[in-house]
Structure formats: C-alpha cells, structure tokens
Enzyme design. Structure first.
Site, mmCIF file in Angstrom:
data_model
loop_
_atom_site.group_PDB
_atom_site.id
_atom_site.type_symbol
_atom_site.label_atom_id
_atom_site.label_comp_id
_atom_site.label_asym_id
_atom_site.label_seq_id
_atom_site.Cartn_x
_atom_site.Cartn_y
_atom_site.Cartn_z
ATOM 1 N NE ARG A 26 -3.730 -2.275 2.061
ATOM 2 C CZ ARG A 26 -4.721 -3.043 1.347
ATOM 3 N NH1 ARG A 26 -4.953 -1.792 0.314
ATOM 4 N NH2 ARG A 26 -5.153 -3.672 1.235
ATOM 5 C CG ASP A 27 1.390 5.868 -2.264
ATOM 6 O OD1 ASP A 27 2.010 5.614 -3.944
ATOM 7 O OD2 ASP A 27 1.834 6.473 -1.983
ATOM 8 C CB ILE A 28 3.851 5.458 2.703
ATOM 9 C CG1 ILE A 28 4.181 6.009 3.845
ATOM 10 C CG2 ILE A 28 4.011 6.723 1.937
ATOM 11 C CD1 ILE A 28 5.506 5.224 4.734
ATOM 12 C CG ASN B 230 3.268 8.680 -11.983
ATOM 13 O OD1 ASN B 230 1.870 9.425 -13.160
ATOM 14 N ND2 ASN B 230 2.644 8.747 -11.504
ATOM 15 C CD GLU C 231 6.946 12.639 -5.396
ATOM 16 O OE1 GLU C 231 6.484 11.315 -4.389
ATOM 17 O OE2 GLU C 231 5.710 13.301 -5.239
ATOM 18 C CB VAL C 232 10.051 5.889 -5.523
ATOM 19 C CG1 VAL C 232 10.760 5.260 -5.515
ATOM 20 C CG2 VAL C 232 9.694 6.582 -4.852
ATOM 21 C CG HIS D 22 6.434 2.715 -8.691
ATOM 22 N ND1 HIS D 22 7.477 3.741 -9.063
ATOM 23 C CD2 HIS D 22 5.485 3.809 -8.393
ATOM 24 C CE1 HIS D 22 7.068 4.810 -9.486
ATOM 25 N NE2 HIS D 22 6.112 5.052 -8.403
ATOM 26 C CG HIS E 101 1.215 4.816 -9.030
ATOM 27 N ND1 HIS E 101 1.381 5.075 -7.791
ATOM 28 C CD2 HIS E 101 1.802 4.943 -10.032
ATOM 29 C CE1 HIS E 101 2.118 6.326 -7.254
ATOM 30 N NE2 HIS E 101 2.757 6.339 -8.563
#
Ligand code: 5GP
Length: 115
Positions: free
Chosen positions: A28-30, A86, A94-95, A99, A101
């Site tokens: 899960r996304d923080i 992204n 950002e990371v 990944h 989403h």
C-alpha cells in the site's frame, strides 16, 4: 543507488505488503490518493519505463495481471480503477524503481489536469 522500494522488497523497510511472488511485490502507498492505492513493483530493479528491455516484457505483463488480481481482492474491479506508470520529470516520478499504481475505491475524476 538503492531505492526505498528495493529496501521494502528486501524486507529492510516495513510496508503493508499485500502480495509477493518471485517476480513482483505489491504494497500500500504510504500517502494514498484514494481508498485503494497499491504499488506493484518488479523485484528486479528497473528505474523507469524508459529502461524496460525486451527481456522484461514478462514481468511488466505480470505487474498488470497482479493489479487485476488485487483489484478483485480489494472489491473495486466492477466499479473500476486506474493503473498508472509515471515516468521521469513530466510524469511526476518520485521513486526510480518501476512501479504500477493501482488506484480506486471512488470516482477518480479526469485522467489528466487540462491546462
Ligand atoms: P511516483 O510519483 O514515483 O509514481 O510514486 C511514488 C509513490 O511512492 C508515491 O505515491 C509515494 O506516496 C509512494 N511512497 C514513497 N515512499 C514510500 C514508502 O516509503 N513507502 C510506501 N509504501 N510508499 C511510498
């Protein structure tokens, strides 16, 4: 350079992991953007979509298949959801560990902010 996601995959950093197999890990996304916001990542470090190689096609396909399974598990499959990769600056990445989403659980509005 080691990313946060590599540390999560290795178990060095805690995360709410919802799925793991030999190819991918999902957690899960923080900072969730919707009731369901899960990140599906390859266990192999691929920085961005631009870095995907022909031999990575199976793992990238598996990421999407796992997103489908998790959407069912989350109970959002029928209402629908959004899958987002992204890439780099304009994509808002950002990371720098590939990944996907999986976002849903409410109507998500326009796909992209129009200027
Ligand atoms: P990006 O903008 O790169 O496509 O998305 C990165 C996502 O990773 C963001 O939605 C952000 O909230 C999430 N994130 C960043 N750091 C962490 C972390 O340490 N743990 C978890 N679970 N998610 C994170």
């Amino acid at each position: 350079m080691t990313t946060i996601f590599e540390k999560i995959i290795a178990g060095e950093l805690s995360a709410d992991i919802v799925y793991k197999d030999e190819q991918v890990t999902a957690f899960r996304d923080i900072n969730p953007a919707a009731p369901t916001h899960i990140l599906i990542v390859p266990n192999k470090a691929i920085p961005t979509v631009n870095d995907i190689q022909p031999e990575d096609e199976p793992v990238v396909g598996h990421m999407i298949y796992v997103a489908k399974l998790l959407a069912e598990q989350e109970g959002i499959a029928e209402d629908g959801y959004r899958l987002i990769f992204n890439c780099n600056k304009h994509g808002g990445q950002e990371v720098f560990h590939l990944h996907l989403h999986l976002i849903g659980g409410r109507p998500l509005g326009p796909m992209v902010v129009r200027k």
